[in-house]
Design a protein around this motif. Structure first.
Motif, mmCIF file in Angstrom:
data_model
loop_
_atom_site.group_PDB
_atom_site.id
_atom_site.type_symbol
_atom_site.label_atom_id
_atom_site.label_comp_id
_atom_site.label_asym_id
_atom_site.label_seq_id
_atom_site.Cartn_x
_atom_site.Cartn_y
_atom_site.Cartn_z
ATOM 1 N N TRP A 1 0.841 -1.158 -0.095
ATOM 2 C CA TRP A 1 -0.113 0.008 0.120
ATOM 3 C C TRP A 1 0.912 1.135 0.030
ATOM 4 O O TRP A 1 0.503 1.924 -0.781
ATOM 5 N N SER A 2 1.862 1.393 0.777
ATOM 6 C CA SER A 2 2.728 2.287 0.956
ATOM 7 C C SER A 2 3.522 2.767 -0.316
ATOM 8 O O SER A 2 3.742 3.941 -0.645
ATOM 9 N N ARG A 3 3.901 1.592 -0.882
ATOM 10 C CA ARG A 3 4.631 1.896 -2.292
ATOM 11 C C ARG A 3 3.571 2.421 -3.352
ATOM 12 O O ARG A 3 4.039 3.138 -4.216
ATOM 13 N N SER A 4 2.673 1.894 -3.455
ATOM 14 C CA SER A 4 1.469 2.226 -4.344
ATOM 15 C C SER A 4 0.979 3.767 -4.132
ATOM 16 O O SER A 4 1.081 4.298 -5.063
ATOM 17 N N ILE A 5 0.922 4.002 -3.029
ATOM 18 C CA ILE A 5 0.355 5.424 -2.750
ATOM 19 C C ILE A 5 1.491 6.324 -3.032
ATOM 20 O O ILE A 5 1.521 7.456 -3.551
ATOM 21 N N SER A 6 2.644 6.151 -2.601
ATOM 22 C CA SER A 6 3.986 7.192 -2.882
ATOM 23 C C SER A 6 4.189 7.208 -4.296
ATOM 24 O O SER A 6 4.466 8.202 -4.905
ATOM 25 N N LEU A 7 3.873 6.068 -5.201
ATOM 26 C CA LEU A 7 4.144 6.138 -6.536
ATOM 27 C C LEU A 7 3.148 6.858 -7.182
ATOM 28 O O LEU A 7 3.249 7.903 -8.129
ATOM 29 N N VAL A 8 1.860 6.806 -6.710
ATOM 30 C CA VAL A 8 0.863 7.618 -7.382
ATOM 31 C C VAL A 8 0.697 9.008 -7.070
ATOM 32 O O VAL A 8 0.986 10.033 -7.730
ATOM 33 N N LEU A 9 1.278 9.279 -5.544
ATOM 34 C CA LEU A 9 1.466 10.796 -5.306
ATOM 35 C C LEU A 9 2.793 11.434 -5.907
ATOM 36 O O LEU A 9 2.570 12.645 -6.587
ATOM 37 N N GLU A 10 3.512 10.602 -6.238
ATOM 38 C CA GLU A 10 4.890 11.004 -7.151
ATOM 39 C C GLU A 10 4.366 11.375 -8.690
ATOM 40 O O GLU A 10 4.607 12.488 -8.973
ATOM 41 N N SER A 11 3.593 10.412 -9.083
ATOM 42 C CA SER A 11 3.161 10.749 -10.273
ATOM 43 C C SER A 11 2.214 11.872 -10.660
ATOM 44 O O SER A 11 2.096 12.560 -11.476
ATOM 45 N N GLU A 12 1.351 12.212 -9.246
ATOM 46 C CA GLU A 12 0.360 13.324 -9.218
ATOM 47 C C GLU A 12 1.286 14.674 -8.935
ATOM 48 O O GLU A 12 0.672 15.670 -8.735
ATOM 49 N N ASN A 13 2.432 14.621 -8.613
ATOM 50 C CA ASN A 13 3.231 15.592 -8.206
ATOM 51 C C ASN A 13 2.846 16.096 -7.000
ATOM 52 O O ASN A 13 2.853 17.436 -6.692
ATOM 53 N N LYS A 14 2.385 15.284 -5.927
ATOM 54 C CA LYS A 14 1.940 15.748 -4.632
ATOM 55 C C LYS A 14 2.677 15.003 -3.540
ATOM 56 O O LYS A 14 2.399 15.137 -2.243
ATOM 57 N N ILE A 15 3.784 14.312 -4.020
ATOM 58 C CA ILE A 15 4.477 13.649 -2.698
ATOM 59 C C ILE A 15 5.082 14.726 -1.802
ATOM 60 O O ILE A 15 5.190 14.441 -0.532
ATOM 61 N N SER A 16 5.379 15.990 -2.374
ATOM 62 C CA SER A 16 6.004 16.959 -1.401
ATOM 63 C C SER A 16 5.176 17.316 -0.280
ATOM 64 O O SER A 16 5.431 18.150 0.509
ATOM 65 N N PHE A 17 3.881 17.205 -0.497
ATOM 66 C CA PHE A 17 3.139 17.370 0.719
ATOM 67 C C PHE A 17 3.020 16.405 1.825
ATOM 68 O O PHE A 17 2.523 16.894 2.835
ATOM 69 N N ILE A 18 3.405 15.303 1.542
ATOM 70 C CA ILE A 18 3.603 14.239 2.770
ATOM 71 C C ILE A 18 5.002 14.136 3.148
ATOM 72 O O ILE A 18 5.423 13.565 4.160
#
Length: 180
Positions: free
Chosen positions: A41-58
């Protein structure tokens, strides 16, 4: 703003950009977090947030803006999107925590019911508490009663009490007062 600069909410490379198809109510991934799939789950959510350019929020690389910053409303909107995407899974984490707490309470109750009669006083005191203490506290209370009864460490009852708790020390060192 000069003519060559794109406003961050309109720049597709900006973490402030929200695609018109994005919605806070749409889940980012369909893998529901449970007690056995955190890594996936962590890997999946991180990949999606990275692709959405939103990983920097977390990940802390995009700090919270001051209320006086002109981009604060935009930051807040994007942050709300990210929080809402994670919210459903975080609610599920809360449910998992409650399950774990309940299982630990059941384990302690079964342990107490299995004690022999010489620990009846302490067992009753523990069972009458509003919520059962953690296993280390239960064991300390029973050990104190055992000392008060002047039982020798080599008596069979003492060895049974020690053996019943010896496999439970996996929680040691993880902190106290967490309610589990």
């Amino acid at each position: 703003m000069n003519s060559g600069t794109v406003h961050p909410p309109l720049d597709q490379n900006s973490p402030y950009f929200l695609h018109p198809a994005e919605s806070p109510s749409n889940p980012l991934i369909f893998l529901r977090l449970n007690s056995q799939n955190y890594t996936n789950w962590s890997r999946s959510i991180s990949l999606v947030l990275e692709s959405e350019n939103k990983i920097s929020f977390i990940d802390g690389s995009l700090p919270r803006l001051e209320v006086t910053d002109p981009m604060y409303a935009t930051w807040g909107r994007c942050n709300t999107y990210v929080l809402s995407w994670l919210h459903g899974d975080l609610n599920h984490v809360s449910e998992l925590y409650e399950e774990l707490y309940s299982a630990k309470q059941d384990y302690i109750a079964r342990f107490l019911r299995g004690l022999n009669d010489q620990f009846a006083t302490t067992k009753t005191q523990i069972m009458l508490l509003k919520s059962l203490p953690d296993m280390d506290t239960v064991f300390a209370m029973l050990t104190q009663q055992e000392r008060q009864l002047n039982l020798s460490v080599d008596t069979p009852d003492s060895r049974i009490l020690y053996a019943a708790n010896s496999g439970h020390n996996s929680t040691r060192g993880r902190g106290r007062d967490r309610g589990v």
